[in-house]
Motif scaffolding. Structure first.
Motif: not given
Length: 141
Positions: A30-31, A33-34, A68-69, A72, A75, A95, A97
């Motif tokens: 998740w970090n 962001r892919d 989402k990314w 956010e 993030y 998290y 953001w």
């Protein structure tokens, strides 16, 4: 679009060690962001509840994460194992953001995960609350 691996260890039933490894792998993904990388951890027919959204299938998950990314920004996430049994893991997370106008947010939540035998997540239930924070109050920079 890349195919998911046939098996995604660690596999259920989980031990404390394997559950912690699964949580760390999720945090790392998740970090990134892919959306593609993250979506590959879910079964093709995975079912999600994310806040008030209900998603079904890897394609919907991928699209949700991409959106989402985009919203956010910068993030950064931390997950913590809360409990585990058999093929299920529960985590707490937070998290941080910021939005397009620069307001920082800290989002707190809990997730319940259920895994298929191949280690892919087939169900995710997430409850999340957002709190506005000042940039200088960030903890996850």
């Amino acid at each position: 679009m890349t195919d998911a691996p046939a098996v995604r260890p660690p596999l259920p039933p989980f031990t404390e060690e394997s559950a912690r490894l699964k949580v760390q792998a999720a945090e790392d993904a998740w970090n990134s962001r892919d959306p593609e990388r993250v979506a590959l951890a879910y079964t093709e027919d995975s079912v999600w509840r994310n806040r008030d959204r209900f998603l079904s299938g890897r394609a919907e998950i991928r699209a949700f994460l991409a959106d989402k990314w985009e919203r956010e920004l910068d993030y950064r996430l931390r997950k913590e194992l809360w409990a585990f049994t058999g093929n299920r893991i529960s985590v707490r997370f937070e998290y941080e953001w910021h939005d397009a106008v620069g307001q920082w947010w800290r989002s707190h939540g809990n997730e319940q995960w259920e895994f298929a035998e191949d280690g892919l997540m087939r169900r995710r239930e997430a409850s999340i609350n957002d709190v506005p924070i000042a940039a200088e109050d960030r903890r996850l920079a």
